[in-house]
Scaffold this active site. Sequence first.
Site, PDB file in Angstrom:
ATOM      1  N   ASP A  34       7.626   2.590  -6.940  1.00 53.76           N
ATOM      2  CA  ASP A  34       6.357   2.523  -7.669  1.00 53.76           C
ATOM      3  C   ASP A  34       6.726   2.152  -9.106  1.00 53.76           C
ATOM      4  O   ASP A  34       7.099   3.021  -9.896  1.00 53.76           O
ATOM      5  CB  ASP A  34       5.646   3.881  -7.613  1.00 53.76           C
ATOM      6  N   GLU A  95       5.246  -2.052  -4.752  1.00 55.89           N
ATOM      7  CA  GLU A  95       3.830  -2.297  -4.981  1.00 55.89           C
ATOM      8  C   GLU A  95       3.621  -3.691  -5.561  1.00 55.89           C
ATOM      9  O   GLU A  95       4.285  -4.091  -6.511  1.00 55.89           O
ATOM     10  CB  GLU A  95       3.273  -1.235  -5.937  1.00 55.89           C
ATOM     11  N   ASP A 169       4.426  10.006  -9.051  1.00 52.79           N
ATOM     12  CA  ASP A 169       5.091   8.692  -9.019  1.00 52.79           C
ATOM     13  C   ASP A 169       6.054   8.606  -7.835  1.00 52.79           C
ATOM     14  O   ASP A 169       6.156   7.562  -7.178  1.00 52.79           O
ATOM     15  CB  ASP A 169       5.862   8.459 -10.323  1.00 52.79           C
TER      16      ASP A 169
END
Length: 199
Positions: A34, A95, A169
């Site tokens: 992430d 991502e 996170d």
Amino acid sequence: MNKSQQGEPMSPKKSQSNMRSVKNGQPTRIVGFDPGLNITGYGVIEVLPNQQVQLVEAGTIRPKSKDDIQDRLHVIHSGVREILETFAPQSMAIEQLFVHVRFPKTAILMGHARGVICLAAAQAEIELHHYLPNRVKSMLTGSGHAGKEQMQLAVQRELRLKTLPEPADAADALAIALADFYLRLRALPGTQAQFRDNT
């Protein structure tokens, strides 16, 4: 990576052996990231031959916020390289960059972090797959607009954890790795095309 740069990891298991593909009857590892300039979450999962998934480790890479951008990117890149060398995953999931019209600067800063993570994957010659945030959320919660706590609960459920994965996170990185497993490795024959990366 020293502790000033890396958050406390979640790690019920720490095997560093280089795993073969699930297709060959052996476990395989997926690492999810992430990306963020201030905090980059990472999550390593292991897929067993029976298609069960378990947590290997998850945590964060945290550059010093007062450092110049090039130094922060160096910390992220070095941290990612260390994670790849330590856990020897077969693939990486990250991502996909999503630009919100109201927050273009956030996307630009995230893009810097994402770039050095992709570079580390290329240097390690690791398979890289990209997924849009709402695709990951939808896969795990049924809603493309799920909040942080919903995602943490979903990750806790999928990995059969006793507590919520922290920080958020790291949970998001685990969610990305899980999405890669469900969308790519568990795709039924003949349906692979609908799960192509959002590159």
